[in-house]
Design a protein around this motif. Structure first.
Motif, PDB file in Angstrom:
ATOM      1  N   VAL A  82      27.967  56.283  91.844  1.00 43.69           N
ATOM      2  CA  VAL A  82      27.319  55.872  90.597  1.00 43.69           C
ATOM      3  C   VAL A  82      28.007  56.544  89.419  1.00 43.69           C
ATOM      4  O   VAL A  82      28.669  57.568  89.566  1.00 43.69           O
ATOM      5  N   ARG A  83      27.849  55.930  88.268  1.00 45.98           N
ATOM      6  CA  ARG A  83      28.306  56.512  87.007  1.00 45.98           C
ATOM      7  C   ARG A  83      27.058  56.786  86.169  1.00 45.98           C
ATOM      8  O   ARG A  83      26.175  55.929  86.065  1.00 45.98           O
ATOM      9  N   VAL A  84      27.010  57.954  85.559  1.00 48.05           N
ATOM     10  CA  VAL A  84      25.936  58.280  84.634  1.00 48.05           C
ATOM     11  C   VAL A  84      26.559  58.401  83.249  1.00 48.05           C
ATOM     12  O   VAL A  84      27.459  59.208  83.032  1.00 48.05           O
ATOM     13  N   GLU A  85      26.078  57.550  82.346  1.00 48.35           N
ATOM     14  CA  GLU A  85      26.520  57.573  80.955  1.00 48.35           C
ATOM     15  C   GLU A  85      25.448  58.267  80.127  1.00 48.35           C
ATOM     16  O   GLU A  85      24.254  58.096  80.397  1.00 48.35           O
ATOM     17  N   ILE A  86      25.879  59.020  79.125  1.00 53.19           N
ATOM     18  CA  ILE A  86      24.940  59.756  78.273  1.00 53.19           C
ATOM     19  C   ILE A  86      25.279  59.491  76.809  1.00 53.19           C
ATOM     20  O   ILE A  86      26.448  59.527  76.413  1.00 53.19           O
ATOM     21  N   GLY A  87      24.246  59.250  76.029  1.00 56.57           N
ATOM     22  CA  GLY A  87      24.370  59.108  74.584  1.00 56.57           C
ATOM     23  C   GLY A  87      23.204  59.809  73.917  1.00 56.57           C
ATOM     24  O   GLY A  87      22.299  60.310  74.586  1.00 56.57           O
ATOM     25  N   ALA A  88      23.196  59.844  72.615  1.00 58.48           N
ATOM     26  CA  ALA A  88      22.137  60.526  71.878  1.00 58.48           C
ATOM     27  C   ALA A  88      21.654  59.666  70.726  1.00 58.48           C
ATOM     28  O   ALA A  88      22.364  58.793  70.240  1.00 58.48           O
ATOM     29  N   GLY A  89      20.431  59.930  70.299  1.00 60.82           N
ATOM     30  CA  GLY A  89      19.857  59.218  69.162  1.00 60.82           C
ATOM     31  C   GLY A  89      18.586  59.890  68.706  1.00 60.82           C
ATOM     32  O   GLY A  89      18.175  60.927  69.234  1.00 60.82           O
ATOM     33  N   ASP A  90      17.957  59.294  67.720  1.00 65.93           N
ATOM     34  CA  ASP A  90      16.693  59.803  67.168  1.00 65.93           C
ATOM     35  C   ASP A  90      16.799  61.272  66.772  1.00 65.93           C
ATOM     36  O   ASP A  90      15.918  62.080  67.076  1.00 65.93           O
ATOM     37  N   PHE A  91      17.873  61.612  66.075  1.00 66.21           N
ATOM     38  CA  PHE A  91      18.090  62.997  65.657  1.00 66.21           C
ATOM     39  C   PHE A  91      17.083  63.412  64.597  1.00 66.21           C
ATOM     40  O   PHE A  91      16.752  62.649  63.694  1.00 66.21           O
ATOM     41  N   SER A  92      16.592  64.628  64.726  1.00 63.57           N
ATOM     42  CA  SER A  92      15.817  65.293  63.680  1.00 63.57           C
ATOM     43  C   SER A  92      16.535  66.610  63.396  1.00 63.57           C
ATOM     44  O   SER A  92      17.587  66.877  63.974  1.00 63.57           O
ATOM     45  N   ALA A  93      15.974  67.439  62.569  1.00 63.45           N
ATOM     46  CA  ALA A  93      16.620  68.717  62.256  1.00 63.45           C
ATOM     47  C   ALA A  93      16.708  69.613  63.493  1.00 63.45           C
ATOM     48  O   ALA A  93      17.675  70.347  63.665  1.00 63.45           O
ATOM     49  N   LYS A  94      15.711  69.539  64.366  1.00 61.02           N
ATOM     50  CA  LYS A  94      15.607  70.481  65.490  1.00 61.02           C
ATOM     51  C   LYS A  94      15.973  69.894  66.842  1.00 61.02           C
ATOM     52  O   LYS A  94      16.170  70.633  67.798  1.00 61.02           O
ATOM     53  N   GLY A  95      16.032  68.575  66.965  1.00 59.17           N
ATOM     54  CA  GLY A  95      16.284  67.999  68.278  1.00 59.17           C
ATOM     55  C   GLY A  95      16.666  66.543  68.225  1.00 59.17           C
ATOM     56  O   GLY A  95      16.920  65.978  67.153  1.00 59.17           O
ATOM     57  N   CYS A  96      16.700  65.937  69.393  1.00 59.96           N
ATOM     58  CA  CYS A  96      17.081  64.526  69.507  1.00 59.96           C
ATOM     59  C   CYS A  96      16.659  64.019  70.891  1.00 59.96           C
ATOM     60  O   CYS A  96      16.063  64.752  71.676  1.00 59.96           O
ATOM     61  N   ASP A  97      16.975  62.787  71.148  1.00 60.66           N
ATOM     62  CA  ASP A  97      16.804  62.206  72.472  1.00 60.66           C
ATOM     63  C   ASP A  97      18.161  62.012  73.099  1.00 60.66           C
ATOM     64  O   ASP A  97      19.108  61.580  72.425  1.00 60.66           O
ATOM     65  N   LEU A  98      18.290  62.361  74.372  1.00 62.52           N
ATOM     66  CA  LEU A  98      19.465  62.009  75.148  1.00 62.52           C
ATOM     67  C   LEU A  98      19.097  60.813  76.009  1.00 62.52           C
ATOM     68  O   LEU A  98      18.020  60.785  76.620  1.00 62.52           O
ATOM     69  N   TYR A  99      19.973  59.839  76.052  1.00 64.53           N
ATOM     70  CA  TYR A  99      19.763  58.615  76.824  1.00 64.53           C
ATOM     71  C   TYR A  99      20.764  58.571  77.968  1.00 64.53           C
ATOM     72  O   TYR A  99      21.919  58.981  77.809  1.00 64.53           O
ATOM     73  N   TYR A 100      20.317  58.055  79.102  1.00 60.20           N
ATOM     74  CA  TYR A 100      21.128  58.004  80.305  1.00 60.20           C
ATOM     75  C   TYR A 100      21.066  56.603  80.909  1.00 60.20           C
ATOM     76  O   TYR A 100      20.013  55.975  80.920  1.00 60.20           O
ATOM     77  N   ARG A 101      22.192  56.170  81.451  1.00 54.12           N
ATOM     78  CA  ARG A 101      22.227  54.950  82.266  1.00 54.12           C
ATOM     79  C   ARG A 101      22.988  55.290  83.542  1.00 54.12           C
ATOM     80  O   ARG A 101      24.133  55.737  83.486  1.00 54.12           O
TER      81      ARG A 101
END
Length: 142
Positions: A82-101
């Motif tokens: 399998v391949r796991v891809e990672i991206g980020a979004g929904d940034f705030s000053a202190k954090g964000c969301d990491l997304y995986y497929r």
């Protein structure tokens, strides 16, 4: 029954390849739900290491996961690649969301999505036990 539905960003900036190990499977002989979380963690740790950091030290700050969502799409079995891809979004000053497929990369089901996932994270100064701003270098990864 309400179902979780994740909207992943179009661009997932980083990826790694993994093999499903025998101890990643459950009594039904497919990838166990708890091992999916472990494989996502393995992938995230590889990302940090490749960038020259760790989950405990990105310019002096570590991460804390605030939530986890996994949307299961297909089975995976012992020996599958399998391949796991990672991206980020929904940034705030202190954090964000990491997304995986997680996607099959071998055999007749090549390209089939195993799961989509999201972890919320914030950065923390572990010496003072306080939440901190996201280091600029982390933002540059995405």
């Amino acid at each position: 029954m309400a179902r979780v539905q994740l909207d992943l960003p179009e661009k997932l900036a980083w990826s790694t390849s993994l093999n499903i190990r025998i101890y990643d499977t459950n009594f039904a002989a497919h990838l166990a739900h708890d091992k999916v979380v472990s494989l996502l963690h393995e992938s995230r740790a590889r990302l940090f290491k490749e960038k020259g950091f760790s989950e405990l030290d990105v310019n002096g700050y570590g991460i804390i996961l605030t939530d986890l969502v996994v949307e299961y799409k297909a089975e995976a079995f012992f020996g599958d690649q399998v391949r796991v891809e990672i991206g980020a979004g929904d940034f705030s000053a202190k954090g964000c969301d990491l997304y995986y497929r997680m996607t099959h990369t071998d055999g007749p089901i090549n390209g089939k999505i195993v799961c989509n996932a999201k972890t919320g994270l914030v950065f923390m100064d572990y010496s003072t036990r306080t939440v901190s701003n996201i280091p600029d270098v982390f933002k540059s990864w995405f």
